[in-house]
Scaffold this active site. Structure first.
Site, PDB file in Angstrom:
ATOM      1  N   ASN A   1       4.054 -10.682  49.585  1.00 37.60           N
ATOM      2  CA  ASN A   1       3.285 -11.240  50.511  1.00 37.60           C
ATOM      3  C   ASN A   1       3.692 -11.615  51.740  1.00 37.60           C
ATOM      4  OD1 ASN A   1       4.431 -13.614  49.906  1.00 37.60           O
ATOM      5  ND2 ASN A   1       2.518 -14.853  49.472  1.00 37.60           N
TER       6      ASN A   1
ATOM      7  N   GLU B   1      12.501 -27.967  53.698  1.00 36.29           N
ATOM      8  CA  GLU B   1      12.930 -26.706  53.821  1.00 36.29           C
ATOM      9  C   GLU B   1      13.731 -26.113  55.314  1.00 36.29           C
ATOM     10  OE1 GLU B   1       8.874 -24.847  51.259  1.00 36.29           O
ATOM     11  OE2 GLU B   1       8.902 -24.275  53.596  1.00 36.29           O
TER      12      GLU B   1
ATOM     13  N   HIS C   1       6.396 -16.453  53.962  1.00 38.10           N
ATOM     14  CA  HIS C   1       6.404 -17.880  53.507  1.00 38.10           C
ATOM     15  C   HIS C   1       6.088 -18.887  54.504  1.00 38.10           C
ATOM     16  CE1 HIS C   1       7.313 -21.659  51.269  1.00 38.10           C
ATOM     17  NE2 HIS C   1       8.100 -21.745  52.333  1.00 38.10           N
TER      18      HIS C   1
ATOM     19  N   TYR D   1      13.112 -22.382  45.748  1.00 40.24           N
ATOM     20  CA  TYR D   1      11.546 -22.181  44.899  1.00 40.24           C
ATOM     21  C   TYR D   1      11.714 -23.215  43.656  1.00 40.24           C
ATOM     22  CZ  TYR D   1       9.592 -18.548  48.007  1.00 40.24           C
ATOM     23  OH  TYR D   1       9.091 -18.032  48.949  1.00 40.24           O
TER      24      TYR D   1
ATOM     25  N   LYS E   1       9.691 -12.214  54.493  1.00 40.09           N
ATOM     26  CA  LYS E   1      10.196 -11.915  52.995  1.00 40.09           C
ATOM     27  C   LYS E   1      10.766 -10.511  52.901  1.00 40.09           C
ATOM     28  CE  LYS E   1       7.346 -15.151  50.588  1.00 40.09           C
ATOM     29  NZ  LYS E   1       6.295 -15.356  49.301  1.00 40.09           N
TER      30      LYS E   1
HETATM   31  P1  CMP Z   1       5.105 -18.626  48.896  1.00 43.39           P
HETATM   32  O1  CMP Z   1       4.481 -19.340  49.844  1.00 43.39           O
HETATM   33  O2  CMP Z   1       6.534 -17.894  49.277  1.00 43.39           O
HETATM   34  O3  CMP Z   1       5.563 -19.485  47.561  1.00 43.39           O
HETATM   35  C1  CMP Z   1       5.876 -19.343  46.332  1.00 43.39           C
HETATM   36  C2  CMP Z   1       5.644 -17.926  46.057  1.00 43.39           C
HETATM   37  O4  CMP Z   1       5.533 -17.552  44.527  1.00 43.39           O
HETATM   38  C3  CMP Z   1       4.187 -17.533  46.750  1.00 43.39           C
HETATM   39  O5  CMP Z   1       4.308 -17.469  48.097  1.00 43.39           O
HETATM   40  C4  CMP Z   1       4.023 -16.172  46.094  1.00 43.39           C
HETATM   41  O6  CMP Z   1       4.352 -14.916  46.848  1.00 43.39           O
HETATM   42  C5  CMP Z   1       4.750 -16.149  44.772  1.00 43.39           C
HETATM   43  N1  CMP Z   1       3.926 -15.971  43.743  1.00 43.39           N
HETATM   44  C6  CMP Z   1       4.082 -15.069  42.737  1.00 43.39           C
HETATM   45  N2  CMP Z   1       3.032 -14.969  41.685  1.00 43.39           N
HETATM   46  C7  CMP Z   1       2.361 -16.039  42.416  1.00 43.39           C
HETATM   47  C8  CMP Z   1       1.066 -16.677  41.560  1.00 43.39           C
HETATM   48  N3  CMP Z   1       0.577 -16.237  40.549  1.00 43.39           N
HETATM   49  N4  CMP Z   1       0.682 -17.636  42.096  1.00 43.39           N
HETATM   50  C9  CMP Z   1       1.177 -18.339  43.260  1.00 43.39           C
HETATM   51  N5  CMP Z   1       2.348 -17.866  43.880  1.00 43.39           N
HETATM   52  C10 CMP Z   1       2.913 -16.723  43.094  1.00 43.39           C
END
Ligand code: CMP
Length: 147
Positions: free
Chosen positions: A114, A128, A117, A51, A11
């Protein structure tokens, strides 16, 4: 265990921190080989489409804004049990809950930033991979068989 393919994103926070090499090295160290890699800045439409499953969630707009804030690395990883192995190496979605030694424990800031992904299941991996790499096979065995 079967050879699988999974989809991974480094990311914008990971690219900004300069840990592309360290993230890929970690994948390679556990037998996850990149078989396709692109560095690109996602458009709003690409991020929203990717998403779409989270469209109704309160964090959706912020997530799209963050994912389009800078370049990302899009990858297809291949290896034994690649989908589960990738998730193990990434650690929990919330870095505060991620086990020590995982990518998110080591590099991530918070649940939004984070760092990585990864696909969560075979069906999502398939969707994906074809979303960003329509030109490559989603099933490892098709490609491995041709080597
Ligand atoms: P990812 O695995 O990319 O899939 C969806 C993303 O939403 C997740 O990682 C997080 O980075 C983001 N995200 C932001 N806020 C939340 C939340 N409260 N709960 C879950 N995912 C979140």
């Amino acid at each position: 265990m079967a050879i699988e393919r999974t989809f991974s994103i480094i990311k914008p926070d990971g690219v900004e921190k300069g840990v592309i090499g360290r993230v890929i090295a970690r994948f390679e160290s556990v037998g996850l080989k990149p078989v396709a890699i692109k560095l690109k800045r996602l458009s709003q439409a690409e991020a929203e489409g990717f998403y779409a499953v989270h469209k109704a969630r309160p964090f959706f707009a912020d997530l799209v804004k963050f994912m389009t804030s800078g370049p990302v690395v899009l990858m297809v990883l291949e290896g034994e049990g690649a989908i589960a192995k990738n998730r193990e190496v990434m650690g929990a979605t919330d870095p505060k809950k991620a086990a020590p030694g995982t990518l998110r424990a080591d590099f991530a800031t918070d649940i939004e930033k984070n760092t990585v992904h990864g696909s969560d299941a075979p069906e999502t991996a398939k969707g994906e991979i074809s979303y960003f790499f329509p030109e490559i096979d989603v099933h490892a065995y098709e490609w491995v068989g041709k080597r």
